[in-house]
Design a protein around this motif. Structure first.
Motif, PDB file in Angstrom:
ATOM      1  N   SER A  31      66.499   9.091  12.563  1.00 14.23           N
ATOM      2  CA  SER A  31      66.127   8.379  11.342  1.00 14.23           C
ATOM      3  C   SER A  31      64.624   8.186  11.261  1.00 14.23           C
ATOM      4  N   THR A  32      64.123   8.193  10.042  1.00 14.82           N
ATOM      5  CA  THR A  32      62.706   7.917   9.842  1.00 14.82           C
ATOM      6  C   THR A  32      62.355   6.515  10.296  1.00 14.82           C
ATOM      7  N   ASN A  33      63.309   5.624  10.222  1.00 11.25           N
ATOM      8  CA  ASN A  33      63.076   4.249  10.662  1.00 11.25           C
ATOM      9  C   ASN A  33      62.713   4.212  12.136  1.00 11.25           C
ATOM     10  N   MET A  34      63.309   5.102  12.956  1.00 10.34           N
ATOM     11  CA  MET A  34      62.972   5.153  14.373  1.00 10.34           C
ATOM     12  C   MET A  34      61.520   5.546  14.564  1.00 10.34           C
ATOM     13  N   ALA A  35      61.057   6.497  13.741  1.00 11.53           N
ATOM     14  CA  ALA A  35      59.667   6.914  13.855  1.00 11.53           C
ATOM     15  C   ALA A  35      58.720   5.769  13.541  1.00 11.53           C
ATOM     16  N   VAL A  36      59.070   4.963  12.574  1.00  7.24           N
ATOM     17  CA  VAL A  36      58.207   3.835  12.213  1.00  7.24           C
ATOM     18  C   VAL A  36      58.200   2.784  13.311  1.00  7.24           C
ATOM     19  N   GLN A  37      59.306   2.628  14.018  1.00  4.97           N
ATOM     20  CA  GLN A  37      59.398   1.616  15.058  1.00  4.97           C
ATOM     21  C   GLN A  37      58.616   1.985  16.313  1.00  4.97           C
ATOM     22  N   VAL A  38      58.114   3.234  16.392  1.00  2.00           N
ATOM     23  CA  VAL A  38      57.343   3.619  17.573  1.00  2.00           C
ATOM     24  C   VAL A  38      56.092   2.763  17.682  1.00  2.00           C
ATOM     25  N   ASP A  39      55.385   2.615  16.593  1.00  6.32           N
ATOM     26  CA  ASP A  39      54.173   1.800  16.603  1.00  6.32           C
ATOM     27  C   ASP A  39      53.871   1.387  15.173  1.00  6.32           C
ATOM     28  N   ASP A  40      54.185   0.136  14.831  1.00  4.72           N
ATOM     29  CA  ASP A  40      54.008  -0.300  13.446  1.00  4.72           C
ATOM     30  C   ASP A  40      52.547  -0.567  13.107  1.00  4.72           C
ATOM     31  N   LYS A  41      51.623  -0.485  14.086  1.00  2.00           N
ATOM     32  CA  LYS A  41      50.210  -0.692  13.785  1.00  2.00           C
ATOM     33  C   LYS A  41      49.592   0.526  13.112  1.00  2.00           C
ATOM     34  N   LYS A  42      50.148   1.670  13.319  1.00  2.00           N
ATOM     35  CA  LYS A  42      49.591   2.901  12.767  1.00  2.00           C
ATOM     36  C   LYS A  42      50.220   3.176  11.409  1.00  2.00           C
ATOM     37  N   THR A  43      50.138   2.249  10.504  1.00  2.00           N
ATOM     38  CA  THR A  43      50.698   2.379   9.167  1.00  2.00           C
ATOM     39  C   THR A  43      49.651   1.995   8.140  1.00  2.00           C
ATOM     40  N   VAL A  44      49.821   2.516   6.933  1.00  2.00           N
ATOM     41  CA  VAL A  44      48.895   2.216   5.842  1.00  2.00           C
ATOM     42  C   VAL A  44      49.694   1.651   4.672  1.00  2.00           C
ATOM     43  N   GLY A  45      49.001   0.907   3.845  1.00  2.00           N
ATOM     44  CA  GLY A  45      49.625   0.271   2.701  1.00  2.00           C
ATOM     45  C   GLY A  45      49.488   1.098   1.439  1.00  2.00           C
ATOM     46  N   PRO A  46      50.074   0.616   0.341  1.00  2.00           N
ATOM     47  CA  PRO A  46      50.067   1.400  -0.905  1.00  2.00           C
ATOM     48  C   PRO A  46      48.690   1.576  -1.518  1.00  2.00           C
ATOM     49  N   GLU A  47      47.802   0.573  -1.398  1.00  2.00           N
ATOM     50  CA  GLU A  47      46.486   0.697  -2.016  1.00  2.00           C
ATOM     51  C   GLU A  47      45.654   1.765  -1.335  1.00  2.00           C
ATOM     52  N   ALA A  48      45.686   1.793  -0.001  1.00  2.00           N
ATOM     53  CA  ALA A  48      44.928   2.809   0.724  1.00  2.00           C
ATOM     54  C   ALA A  48      45.446   4.199   0.400  1.00  2.00           C
TER      55      ALA A  48
ATOM     56  N   THR B 183      43.102  12.837   7.032  1.00  2.00           N
ATOM     57  CA  THR B 183      43.443  12.116   5.803  1.00  2.00           C
ATOM     58  C   THR B 183      44.137  10.796   6.109  1.00  2.00           C
ATOM     59  N   PHE B 184      45.006  10.789   7.132  1.00  2.00           N
ATOM     60  CA  PHE B 184      45.677   9.528   7.469  1.00  2.00           C
ATOM     61  C   PHE B 184      44.682   8.532   8.056  1.00  2.00           C
ATOM     62  N   ASP B 185      43.738   9.010   8.878  1.00  2.00           N
ATOM     63  CA  ASP B 185      42.724   8.110   9.431  1.00  2.00           C
ATOM     64  C   ASP B 185      41.800   7.581   8.345  1.00  2.00           C
ATOM     65  N   MET B 186      41.573   8.362   7.285  1.00  2.00           N
ATOM     66  CA  MET B 186      40.802   7.850   6.143  1.00  2.00           C
ATOM     67  C   MET B 186      41.499   6.646   5.522  1.00  2.00           C
ATOM     68  N   MET B 187      42.824   6.721   5.422  1.00  2.00           N
ATOM     69  CA  MET B 187      43.585   5.596   4.863  1.00  2.00           C
ATOM     70  C   MET B 187      43.533   4.392   5.790  1.00  2.00           C
ATOM     71  N   LEU B 188      43.641   4.636   7.096  1.00  2.00           N
ATOM     72  CA  LEU B 188      43.546   3.525   8.051  1.00  2.00           C
ATOM     73  C   LEU B 188      42.174   2.867   7.977  1.00  2.00           C
TER      74      LEU B 188
END
Length: 731
Positions: free
Chosen positions: A171-188, A128-133
């Motif tokens: 913190s969840t912020n640390m998890a996001v800082q691991v790799d900011d390329k693997k993120t999806v936006g609100p529309e996806a 499901t996350f790869d579908m969003m990506l």
């Protein structure tokens, strides 16, 4: 579309009979290794090495390939169904890749969500996350391509023995800082997540995204956060299932009643029930129909007391303050009142800091109550009623999951509960109206014929929330006829926005404007009476200046100007021009606003400059005391005036009453026989010429006589009665 649905169902049945021993994980496997020839002789072998689709990016092709393996349909056949069954508006060149990706994703998510325990499978979360990506970069021409090694979220997992990522301990912020390329936006997220009803609701999906990304710096959803949310959701659903199994005998639940949450099981955190001055500790349970409170006896719980939420009994649920012996000290309770209880019931949720525990229970209780009110208002029956309750149940589970995983507390417009959101959101009534119109047509197309496949797809709707509840192992309604043709159609359609989604987007735009306006209000709020008085004086400066000019004219300091003003006003009153004063003022204000709009377009509004008085804390307290004294004096004077009028009405002073009677009769005759314009003219002349040199002495004399007469009027008596103590003393 009929052929597509029947073909998919036939292939799905064949897959279940031949591969029932295969795990769900094998369906999502993204490896491209060749299977042995003796492993699988089913038609699915045609999709083991799928042919890439030129319109799609490599990563989008990877997602489509995995969807074809789940559906047991080759990618070429999926593309053929998409090209032949969907309308031309969906197959435009600029949006072809994204719409085809949505088509494959929705079909695959429908099949996957029918498997048992799919939320606990990590491959479901990866897919499901790869579908969003892939949704964000679906086209082959897109330079921002994602390869499998970069976009695959499987390389990010570092799990402990319990299966939870080690990143979750920080913190969840640390998890996001691991790799900011693997993120999806609100529309996806808003387009893919509602494809699985348990994961997101189309009404609250935007708020869910905001809550998941509230701790990230750039408002993007990372896989680790998404993975933690799905795990928490799975944990909450399993906890509800186990609680339901263990509490059926104690609560005597009705058929189709599901326990949503229980509180008060920990001895150090009980729920306290207050009725009058009596208090009982116990355990509180919420179902999709009622609240149950079990008082704690000697080591055991007493019989549960049921507070109905489903029947229309004028229920009221709101926050309330409670305390020992009926005192109002702690803002940590909710109040339940209905026609079924003699006096209000207060349920207190003690905690050392804040009232988040109370607020959570207030939200979920109101969600169930408002869902039943929505059912009663629209007279929904059977499957429509179950669909509404299922939507509310899933919303509460999602709220619990986010709250327990991220300690998220919803605000006025950020709630994850659909019916609560519709009550607070601007345009929420439109959301409920659209939802009602779509619920009415559930299964309504069973008697329709001779329509195109696309129109049939539009007219048929499935109770997706009810289906999701059933697939998760909960029985909300027995003997529900859910044929495959209806089930295959979901709430989201490839390349299209249904009416509910469009009205939600419009409401969110209005909410953004309301929040932006409220932010400006919060910025200009200031403390201190002296500061607020200074701001008000500056804002009313033009009105104050105009009033001062009129006051100087009425004082006849400059007789020439006062005479000209008097003649003009009198002439206007006689000619009846005063009826055009208000329309003229409105037109002038409108012209000024249009002028400012035209010449100040794009320019920020300059701040209003105020120099408040510099008073210390003691001076501010003195100012507050003085203001309170002045208000008290005004109230006292007003009461005296009312009491003297009461004395005149009841003829306490007969002579004064006779004069008032004569005056009232004269005024009645004047209003009856004299035109209104002449009355206004006389009142204006008397008030404006009072300070004229020729009238000043006589005017002062008349004012003095009236004041002396008013002083001689006695006030009506007032008797203050102290409240008696109504406590019943025990003999």
């Amino acid at each position: 579309m009929e052929n597509l649905k029947l073909g998919m169902l036939d292939q799905l049945d064949g897959f279940l009979t031949k591969n029932h021993q295969k795990t769900l994980k094998s369906l999502f496997r993204r490896s491209s290794s060749t299977k042995s020839s003796g492993e699988d002789d089913s038609p699915s072998s045609a999709s083991d090495s799928p042919k890439p689709i030129p319109h799609l990016s490599p990563f989008a092709n990877s997602v489509v390939s995995r969807c074809s393996k789940i559906l047991r349909i080759p990618t070429e056949e999926l593309q053929h169904h998409f090209d032949t069954q969907l309308p031309e508006s969906v197959k435009e060149l600029l949006t072809y890749a994204r719409n085809f990706l949505e088509f494959c994703s929705y079909q695959a998510l429908h099949v996957v969500s029918g498997r048992p325990d799919y939320l606990s499978d990590k491959e479901f979360r990866h897919l499901t996350f790869d579908m969003m990506l892939a949704w964000e970069s679906p086209c082959a021409e897109n330079n921002k391509e994602l390869n499998k090694e970069t976009a695959s979220s499987s390389n990010l997992e570092v799990e402990d023995d319990d299966g939870w990522s080690l990143f979750y301990s920080s913190s969840t912020n640390m998890a996001v800082q691991v790799d900011d390329k693997k993120t999806v936006g609100p529309e996806a997220f808003a387009r893919i997540a509602p494809g699985c009803a348990a994961v997101a609701d189309i009404i609250t999906v935007h708020n869910l995204y905001d809550s998941l990304t509230s701790t990230s710096g750039h408002h993007r959803l990372h896989f680790l956060v998404y993975d933690k949310y799905i795990r928490s959701l799975d944990k909450v659903i399993k906890a509800s299932k186990s609680t339901l199994a263990s509490s059926i005998g104690n609560l005597q639940l009705a058929e189709g009643e599901i326990i949503l949450d229980v509180d008060g099981t920990v001895p150090t955190q009980p729920v306290l029930k207050h009725i009058g001055r009596s208090m009982w500790p116990g355990r509180l349970s919420l179902t999709n129909s009622a609240l149950y409170f079990e008082s704690l006896g000697v080591g055991l719980y007493d019989k549960a007391v049921r507070y109905d939420l489903a029947t229309d009994m004028k229920q009221v649920i709101k926050p309330e303050m409670t305390g020992p012996l009926g005192t109002r000290l702690f803002d940590k309770a909710i109040m339940y009142k209905s026609t079924s209880v003699e006096e209000p019931v207060h349920l207190e949720f003690p905690e050392f800091k804040g009232n988040s525990r109370r607020d959570y229970w207030l939200d979920i209780c109101l969600e169930i109550l408002r869902a039943h009110r929505f059912i009663q208002k629209n007279n929904l029956k059977e499957i429509q009623k179950s669909e509404v309750l299922a939507r509310a149940i899933l919303g509460i589970w999602r709220y619990r999951a986010v709250r327990e995983a991220f300690h998220f507390f919803s605000s006025h417009y950020k709630t994850l509960l659909a019916f609560n959101l519709a009550e607070s959101l601007p345009g929420g009534d439109s959301i409920l109206k659209t939802l009602s119109s779509r619920l009415v047509i559930l299964n309504s197309s069973a008697s329709q014929h001779d329509v195109s496949p696309h129109s049939k797809r539009q007219s048929k709707l499935s109770p997706i929330s009810l289906i999701a509840i059933t697939q998760l192992g909960f029985i909300l309604q027995k003997e529900v006829n859910l044929d495959g043709e209806v089930i295959i159609v979901g709430e989201v359609c490839a390349g299209e926005s249904n009416p509910l989604e469009m009205v939600v987007k419009q409401s969110l735009l209005d909410t953004g404007r309301a929040e932006a306006a409220q932010a400006t209000v919060d910025q200009v709020k200031v403390d201190g009476i002296d500061t607020n008085v200074a701001i008000m004086k500056e804002l009313l400066f033009p009105v104050i200046v105009l009033a001062n000019h009129v006051q100087r004219l009425a004082s006849w300091e400059k007789p020439y100007k006062s005479t000209v003003f008097l003649v003009l006003i009198c002439f206007s009153i006689i000619r009846g021009w005063f009826s055009y004063v208000l329309p003229s003022v409105c037109v002038c204000v409108a012209v000024v606003m249009l002028w400012c709009r035209h010449f100040n377009r794009g320019k920020p509004l300059e701040p209003f400059r105020i120099t408040p008085p510099h008073n210390n804390a003691v001076e501010q307290l003195l100012s507050l005391q003085e203001a309170i004294t002045q208000v008290e004096a005004l109230l006292r004077a007003g009461n005296i005036i009312l009491l003297k009028i009461r004395a005149l009405l009841f003829a306490v002073l007969p002579q004064a009453t006779d004069k008032i009677v004569i005056l009232l009769v004269f005024m009645a005759a004047t209003f009856a026989f004299v035109p209104l314009r002449y009355i206004i003219l006389l009142v204006f002349l008397e008030a404006f010429t009072r300070e004229m040199p020729y009238r000043k002495e006589s005017s002062d004399k008349w004012v003095r006589r009236i004041r002396e007469w008013w002083v001689r009027i006695p006030a009506a008596p007032v008797q203050l009665i102290k409240p008696e103590d109504n406590k019943k003393k025990k003999s």
